[in-house]
Design a protein around this motif. Structure first.
Motif, PDB file in Angstrom:
ATOM      1  N   MET A 215       0.840  -1.190   0.000  1.00  0.00           N
ATOM      2  CA  MET A 215       0.000   0.000   0.000  1.00  0.00           C
ATOM      3  C   MET A 215       0.877   1.243   0.000  1.00  0.00           C
ATOM      4  N   LEU A 216       0.482   2.214  -0.823  1.00  0.00           N
ATOM      5  CA  LEU A 216       1.223   3.464  -0.982  1.00  0.00           C
ATOM      6  C   LEU A 216       0.436   4.602  -0.350  1.00  0.00           C
ATOM      7  N   CYS A 217       1.076   5.346   0.542  1.00  0.00           N
ATOM      8  CA  CYS A 217       0.425   6.517   1.136  1.00  0.00           C
ATOM      9  C   CYS A 217       0.657   7.720   0.241  1.00  0.00           C
ATOM     10  N   TYR A 218      -0.425   8.327  -0.197  1.00  0.00           N
ATOM     11  CA  TYR A 218      -0.274   9.409  -1.164  1.00  0.00           C
ATOM     12  C   TYR A 218       0.400  10.632  -0.563  1.00  0.00           C
ATOM     13  N   VAL A 219       0.919  11.460  -1.454  1.00  0.00           N
ATOM     14  CA  VAL A 219       1.463  12.772  -1.126  1.00  0.00           C
ATOM     15  C   VAL A 219       0.759  13.765  -2.039  1.00  0.00           C
ATOM     16  N   THR A 220       0.349  14.900  -1.512  1.00  0.00           N
ATOM     17  CA  THR A 220      -0.325  15.914  -2.328  1.00  0.00           C
ATOM     18  C   THR A 220       0.661  17.026  -2.702  1.00  0.00           C
ATOM     19  N   PRO A 221       0.277  17.922  -3.623  1.00  0.00           N
ATOM     20  CA  PRO A 221       1.149  19.048  -3.963  1.00  0.00           C
ATOM     21  C   PRO A 221       1.443  19.963  -2.772  1.00  0.00           C
ATOM     22  N   LYS A 222       0.622  19.880  -1.722  1.00  0.00           N
ATOM     23  CA  LYS A 222       0.813  20.739  -0.554  1.00  0.00           C
ATOM     24  C   LYS A 222       1.829  20.184   0.445  1.00  0.00           C
ATOM     25  N   GLU A 223       2.352  18.979   0.206  1.00  0.00           N
ATOM     26  CA  GLU A 223       3.300  18.373   1.146  1.00  0.00           C
ATOM     27  C   GLU A 223       4.402  19.361   1.502  1.00  0.00           C
ATOM     28  N   HIS A 224       4.704  19.497   2.784  1.00  0.00           N
ATOM     29  CA  HIS A 224       5.705  20.418   3.340  1.00  0.00           C
ATOM     30  C   HIS A 224       5.262  21.883   3.314  1.00  0.00           C
ATOM     31  N   LEU A 225       4.088  22.166   2.736  1.00  0.00           N
ATOM     32  CA  LEU A 225       3.700  23.562   2.523  1.00  0.00           C
ATOM     33  C   LEU A 225       2.417  23.970   3.237  1.00  0.00           C
ATOM     34  N   GLY A 226       1.468  23.058   3.426  1.00  0.00           N
ATOM     35  CA  GLY A 226       0.208  23.455   4.040  1.00  0.00           C
ATOM     36  C   GLY A 226      -0.789  22.315   4.064  1.00  0.00           C
ATOM     37  N   LEU A 227      -1.971  22.589   4.630  1.00  0.00           N
ATOM     38  CA  LEU A 227      -3.032  21.593   4.743  1.00  0.00           C
ATOM     39  C   LEU A 227      -3.718  21.419   3.392  1.00  0.00           C
ATOM     40  N   PRO A 228      -3.775  20.202   2.847  1.00  0.00           N
ATOM     41  CA  PRO A 228      -4.398  19.985   1.530  1.00  0.00           C
ATOM     42  C   PRO A 228      -5.884  20.307   1.544  1.00  0.00           C
ATOM     43  N   ASP A 229      -6.373  20.867   0.443  1.00  0.00           N
ATOM     44  CA  ASP A 229      -7.808  21.066   0.284  1.00  0.00           C
ATOM     45  C   ASP A 229      -8.356  19.953  -0.616  1.00  0.00           C
ATOM     46  N   ARG A 230      -9.619  20.085  -0.990  1.00  0.00           N
ATOM     47  CA  ARG A 230     -10.261  19.025  -1.764  1.00  0.00           C
ATOM     48  C   ARG A 230      -9.565  18.779  -3.097  1.00  0.00           C
ATOM     49  N   ASP A 231      -9.174  19.853  -3.789  1.00  0.00           N
ATOM     50  CA  ASP A 231      -8.506  19.696  -5.082  1.00  0.00           C
ATOM     51  C   ASP A 231      -7.157  19.008  -4.922  1.00  0.00           C
ATOM     52  N   ASP A 232      -6.430  19.336  -3.851  1.00  0.00           N
ATOM     53  CA  ASP A 232      -5.144  18.690  -3.597  1.00  0.00           C
ATOM     54  C   ASP A 232      -5.327  17.194  -3.348  1.00  0.00           C
ATOM     55  N   VAL A 233      -6.402  16.850  -2.640  1.00  0.00           N
ATOM     56  CA  VAL A 233      -6.697  15.446  -2.355  1.00  0.00           C
ATOM     57  C   VAL A 233      -6.894  14.677  -3.665  1.00  0.00           C
ATOM     58  N   LYS A 234      -7.666  15.253  -4.574  1.00  0.00           N
ATOM     59  CA  LYS A 234      -7.883  14.584  -5.863  1.00  0.00           C
ATOM     60  C   LYS A 234      -6.567  14.405  -6.608  1.00  0.00           C
ATOM     61  N   THR A 235      -5.759  15.448  -6.658  1.00  0.00           N
ATOM     62  CA  THR A 235      -4.477  15.355  -7.356  1.00  0.00           C
ATOM     63  C   THR A 235      -3.601  14.263  -6.752  1.00  0.00           C
ATOM     64  N   GLY A 236      -3.563  14.199  -5.426  1.00  0.00           N
ATOM     65  CA  GLY A 236      -2.772  13.170  -4.763  1.00  0.00           C
ATOM     66  C   GLY A 236      -3.278  11.775  -5.066  1.00  0.00           C
ATOM     67  N   VAL A 237      -4.596  11.586  -5.023  1.00  0.00           N
ATOM     68  CA  VAL A 237      -5.170  10.264  -5.263  1.00  0.00           C
ATOM     69  C   VAL A 237      -4.908   9.809  -6.700  1.00  0.00           C
ATOM     70  N   VAL A 238      -5.182  10.670  -7.671  1.00  0.00           N
ATOM     71  CA  VAL A 238      -5.005  10.274  -9.070  1.00  0.00           C
ATOM     72  C   VAL A 238      -3.524  10.002  -9.362  1.00  0.00           C
ATOM     73  N   THR A 239      -2.637  10.839  -8.818  1.00  0.00           N
ATOM     74  CA  THR A 239      -1.208  10.627  -9.002  1.00  0.00           C
ATOM     75  C   THR A 239      -0.781   9.266  -8.470  1.00  0.00           C
ATOM     76  N   TYR A 240      -1.306   8.890  -7.318  1.00  0.00           N
ATOM     77  CA  TYR A 240      -0.930   7.610  -6.714  1.00  0.00           C
ATOM     78  C   TYR A 240      -1.656   6.421  -7.326  1.00  0.00           C
ATOM     79  N   ARG A 241      -2.815   6.660  -7.936  1.00  0.00           N
ATOM     80  CA  ARG A 241      -3.436   5.594  -8.715  1.00  0.00           C
ATOM     81  C   ARG A 241      -2.526   5.246  -9.898  1.00  0.00           C
ATOM     82  N   ILE A 242      -1.909   6.264 -10.492  1.00  0.00           N
ATOM     83  CA  ILE A 242      -0.964   6.035 -11.587  1.00  0.00           C
ATOM     84  C   ILE A 242       0.220   5.203 -11.086  1.00  0.00           C
ATOM     85  N   ALA A 243       0.798   5.609  -9.950  1.00  0.00           N
ATOM     86  CA  ALA A 243       1.955   4.894  -9.401  1.00  0.00           C
ATOM     87  C   ALA A 243       1.600   3.448  -9.071  1.00  0.00           C
TER      88      ALA A 243
END
Length: 539
Positions: free
Chosen positions: A414-442
């Motif tokens: 199992m892979l724990c996703y990372v969002t574009p906000k990693e190290h920078l701030g609390l992810p919002d809904r759009d960041d969550v989608k980006t993280g999920v789709v990116t990790y679905r690819i991986a």
């Protein structure tokens, strides 16, 4: 039926509006949400999946984690596991762990469900769980759960992190993030809330979650002692475990492998201890000059875990927070201890997965996987990334997905996703989608590389649609149909463009696939001419 406070206390922490995210049909165009019915003992179980309907009359069936649709979050989703769990309670079972049942040679409804979902024999599922190579996080109190299995012989899963902080977010936003994460394919979700209303936030999440939910209980335990790590006790921690287990949490991240002698090993690191749970326990150890109470009290923790069937996610409290700190003695020293704790948990028939790094350059990733398999007896590995470089804030969903695909290929379950906000701030809904789709690819890339049965079927279907200029099918087969269609329509929005044999990159004259079609037609014509002349084109 688990008594839910949602309808009773809907306004205690502010109003939670009905679902506001786009519908299943809006996100997964050309798809239908379906279910296959299987029989288990006297129970009929519905196993959901998504069918992509293609314009050539074919279809492709894919896994679906979006959960029941059309339910008001103030009410929660249906408790489909009531009829699965109640008979076990009526029997008076005291150990409800899937590992316990698997070792007894017993098939559970949860095993039957995941076997259907994965397309494998249920006995194979049971033997992998019995061997400790796979887990089904399925707290007996999480009745809304659609179970899934985590193990390297099954489809690579992804986890999405949500949760409020002391500075931002609300219960409504976190429930929306949960729904959005599962809509796009998250197999599991961790609630990492550290702000106010932790208990209430988790209750709303649990009652709306069709996927396993994990937490880091030390966060809430710390709140109970006023934020002072030195005041933490095993009793306070166990109280927190019971509270969360009663709500239905399926897996706990517990940093029991951070030992007193490990802490000096981190002194020369560039970024020290970056795990919140790891730093809390290191602080406690140094203050009391004694061993980590999660380690010394591990047997007592196991008693809680097996009663509810909560899965251990043994935390990597000393994971590297930068490339320079990767694969050092602190990280691997803790990994060895996690292997020792795995043996203890297995003696109690408690399911275990092992958390991994972190920040690791590509040339060092395989060593992590190999050592985990060796030290932890092939217990499922659950990794954050790893991030393969430190230089891309704002793009760490990409730096981590590179490492995630690689370590997934080597055997991470199992892979724990990372969002574009990693190290920078609390992810919002759009960041969550980006993280999920990116990790679905991986995850899918890992499944392809490891030769998982059926993985390439999806790629082949999309490739055929692309070559045949079936644009709508190409959109609908993608991991994000909305974005795929949007990018195409930015330059060629007219409906006739959905049947054109070119896109705006190459135009009508330079499309290689159209030219290939012309070549094939010419070759077919030559073949006919060749045959008509008796095999001599020079006649």
């Amino acid at each position: 039926m688990i008594d839910s406070p949602l309808s009773r206390n809907a306004t205690e922490s502010g109003e939670l509006a009905p679902r506001t995210i786009p519908t299943f049909e809006e996100c997964w165009t050309g798809s239908e949400k379906r279910a296959r019915s299987i029989s288990f003992e006297d129970i009929q179980i519905e196993v959901p999946f998504r069918r992509v309907l293609l314009s050539n009359g074919n279809y492709l069936d894919l896994d679906d984690t979006s959960g029941p649709q059309g339910f008001d979050p103030r009410v929660g989703i249906p408790a489909i596991r009531d009829s699965w769990v109640e008979p076990r309670l009526a029997r008076g079972d005291t150990n409800h762990s899937q590992l316990y049942y698997a070792r007894q040679g017993l098939i559970t409804a949860e095993m039957a469900f995941v076997a259907s979902r994965e397309g494998v024999d249920v006995e194979f599922v049971r033997t992998e769980i019995a061997a400790g190579r796979a887990v089904i996080p399925a707290n007996r109190n999480h009745r809304e759960l659609e179970p899934m299995i985590i193990g390297r012989k099954f489809r690579t899963k992804i986890n999405a992190n949500i949760g409020n902080s002391a500075t931002h977010s609300s219960i409504a936003e976190e429930v929306e993030k949960l729904q959005w994460a599962t809509m796009w394919g998250a197999d599991a979700v961790m609630d990492l809330s550290t702000g106010t209303n932790i208990h209430q936030t988790r209750e709303w999440i649990m009652r709306n979650a069709s996927v396993p939910i994990g937490t880091v209980p030390i966060y809430q335990a710390l709140e109970k002692v006023g934020g002072d790590p030195s005041q933490l006790t095993l009793d306070a921690f166990l109280e927190t475990l019971v509270e969360q287990a009663e709500q239905g949490v399926d897996y706990f991240t517990i940093h029991a492998g951070v030992l007193l002698h490990h802490i000096p090993m981190t002194a020369k690191r560039k970024t020290g201890i970056v795990s919140r749970g790891g730093s809390i326990m290191a602080s406690w150890c140094l203050h009391h000059h004694t061993e980590n109470f999660l380690y010394t009290g591990f047997e007592e923790i196991c008693e809680v875990m097996k009663k509810y069937d909560v899965t251990f996610s043994l935390g990597d409290g000393l994971r590297p927070g930068c490339i320079a700190d990767a694969n050092d003695e602190a990280q691997f020293g803790e990994l060895k201890v996690l292997g020792e704790l795995t043996k203890v948990a297995w003696r109690h028939d408690v399911q275990v997965m092992i958390e991994g790094p972190g920040h690791v350059s590509m040339n060092l990733i395989k060593e992590n996987m190999d050592l985990e398999l060796k030290e932890c007896m092939e217990a499922p590995f659950y990794t954050l990334g790893p991030l393969v470089t430190d230089v891309a804030p704002g793009y760490d969903h990409i730096t981590s997905a590179i490492g995630a695909a690689q370590i997934g290929w080597y055997g991470t379950a199992m892979l724990c996703y990372v969002t574009p906000k990693e190290h920078l701030g609390l992810p919002d809904r759009d960041d969550v989608k980006t993280g999920v789709v990116t990790y679905r690819i991986a995850a899918h890339a890992a499944d392809l590389a490891s030769g998982l049965l059926g993985a390439q079927e999806h790629d082949d279907a999309l490739s055929e649609a692309r070559f045949e200029f079936r644009w709508q099918d190409q959109f609908n087969l993608s991991l994000d149909p909305v974005t795929a269609r949007s990018y195409h329509d930015q330059t060629l929005p007219a409906e006739p463009s959905k049947t054109a044999h070119f896109c705006s990159m190459c135009g009508p004259k330079f499309c290689s696939m159209r030219i290939t079609e012309d070549i094939r037609k010419a070759m077919d014509e030559k073949s006919v001419e060749f045959a008509s002349t008796g095999g001599n084109l020079y006649v």
